[in-house]
Structures are given as C-alpha cells and as structure tokens.
Design an enzyme around this catalytic site. Structure first.
Site: not given
Lengths: 183, 131
Positions: A14-17, B22
């Site tokens: 999933a974001c930000p991976m 994030n």
C-alpha cells in the site's frame, strides 16, 4: 511483454511503499535505463507519474493485466544538454512526406508506449550490433525523444558507411501526429 | 520551488501517525528534505513503547481489519523507513519536560529542540503541514 532493465515487485503493498521501493530500486539503474514496477495499489499509477516528473525521471506508461499494474519508468539524466553535432538534419514535420526508413533509437519500452507508424525500433545501445538489419541504399531518418540519442545514432551509422542518414529534430516530445502503441 | 517539507505532529492516535509518516516518507522518496516536529501527544508516534500501540479513534476499531487487508505497513516500520530515507525527527523539549520524558524514551536518532529550532527550518519550507 515490454523490455525493462530491472523489475521491481511491489505487489500487495500500500501507499507509500510502491514509491519508496521505486526510489530505492532506481538507484541501481544507469541513466536512460528502464525500470518496471509491478504494483497492485490502484493509486500507484497517478503517484508514480507524479513522482517521476517531480524527481526528473520519465514516466513511460502503464499496462494493466488483471489486478496488476506494470509501470515503466526511464531513469532521468542529469547530464547537461550536449550540442548536437550530426550535420544532416530534417525537421519532424517533414518526415511523414519523405520516402525512407524512420529509425526509432529510444528504448523498447518508450517505443512501445507510442511511436510513429511504420518506424523501426533499434535502441541506441543495440545499434552497432544490429547494423545488418539496415539498408545502406535507403534514406534513414533517426528519431529519439529529444534529438540527443538520435544524434549519436546518426554518427554511428555514418561511421559505418551509411550515407543517407538524417537526424530528426526536435524529437518525439514534439510529435503531434498519430502514435502507434504496442501495449 | 522549495525542496523542504516541514511537518508538525501534534496528535497521538493511529490515524494521526499514518498521516504524518505517509506524507513524510512519500516526500523523502521524492528527494525532499523532511523534518517532523513532534509535540504534545505527537510524541507518542516516536515513543519506543507507545508507537507499537497507538489507538484508533473511538468507534473506528472495526477498521483494524481494513488495515490488515490493505497490507498497510505498521507504524514502527514506517518510522524506520522514514529515518532510512533521511527524515529528521525533532522532539519538543518543553513537552518532554512536562511529561517527564527523556531522549532515551524515544527511537534512536532523534534530536531534541524547541519551537525556534523548528521555525528556523520551516521558514522557507513548502509545504508546512500540521497533523
């Protein structure tokens, strides 16, 4: 299957991976090489395109197969603009009306996401080993993205006895005509 | 265009942590210089024990499953990744004094500073974000 120099598996992340992994993976590539990022995150398409443009890489495009996105990014160049030295040039909007071969020397992945109809693909790095595929009697119009790689390619051809060679300027970035895709 | 991103983390829940880390890791991966100023409950986010057990907002507990299904990284993983990408953590001295915390209560590699430390960094950052 589109050719890439390196594949990165970011599926299931999933974001930000996907972005973080892409940043790490691209450091292993040389400038001009192509990275394939496999991801299932639906936001990755917009994210990778934005990321590439913000850090100076070239986002080529995305192919969707089932739930998997295959994104293609060409590592950007920090080299200064070099002067184009090959003397025979032709402008982009002239080539459609001319007879001869359009030779596209960009990477295969760039070609796959959009090229001039009928153009032949030989990436610059493979040109010297594939000269026998070309005809010395034919006019050859060499094109790339900005005119830099095609300038080098035209010089290689001239050195190998091709006399009817022209560098097409400016390059595919300015091409407004029809694009043929192979994805 | 500024190449600096400044983030203030002032809240200590799980959602707050995801918003902070994030954005921070995405910015760092985009070759931005990133600093996070942790103050008040925000200190939970880098506290050695608290960061492993951050709470969901009341009534949102059912989202635990959603986090697992979406394969979202854990907060400690994001913290590690952010530091690996060069994100700088600054813990607020004043809040630490109020709460009786020392530098050793937090993950390694943080700095301790006051409001002016952060303001000096943030004066030419764009964007500056507060969570």
């Amino acid at each position: 299957m589109i050719k890439a120099n390196l594949q990165l598996d970011a599926k299931g992340l999933a974001c930000p991976m996907p972005i973080v992994k892409t940043k790490k993976a691209i450091t292993d590539l040389e400038e001009g090489q192509v990275l394939e990022v496999q991801a299932t995150d639906k936001g990755s398409k917009a994210d990778l395109a934005a990321w590439a443009s913000s850090v100076g890489h070239q986002y080529l495009g995305t192919v969707e197969e089932g739930d998997v996105f295959y994104h293609y990014i060409r590592k950007g160049s920090s080299e200064p603009e070099v002067e184009k030295t090959f003397e025979h040039t032709v402008s982009l909007n002239e080539i459609e009306s001319r007879d001869g071969l359009i030779l596209d020397v960009r990477e295969e992945a760039e070609y796959a996401f959009g090229h001039i109809e009928g153009a032949k693909s030989i990436p610059l790095g493979e040109l010297e080993s594939r000269l026998e595929e070309l005809n010395k009697e034919q006019e050859i119009y060499v094109v790339c993205r900005t005119g830099k790689r095609s300038d080098m390619a035209a010089q290689i051809l001239a050195k190998n006895g091709f006399t009817k060679v022209y560098n097409v300027l400016p390059g595919m970035t300015e091409w407004n005509g029809k694009l043929t895709k192979e994805v | 265009m500024s190449n600096k991103v400044a983030i203030i983390a002032a809240n200590g829940g799980l959602f707050d942590a995801y918003k902070v880390f994030n954005i921070a890791t995405a910015a760092a991966a985009s070759e931005k210089e990133v600093q996070i100023f942790f103050t008040f409950e925000g200190l939970n986010l880098i506290h050695k024990q608290a960061m492993h057990a951050l709470e969901m907002p009341a009534g949102k507990e059912h989202l635990t499953e959603g986090f697992e299904k979406a394969n979202v990284p854990t907060i400690p993983q994001l913290v590690e990744m952010a530091q690996e990408l060069g994100v700088k953590f600054i813990a607020c001295q004043m809040t630490m004094d109020v709460m009786g915390l020392t530098k050793e209560d937090f993950v390694d590699g943080i700095e301790v500073g006051g409001a002016v430390t952060f303001l000096e960094y943030a004066k030419d950052a764009s964007p500056t974000l507060t969570f």
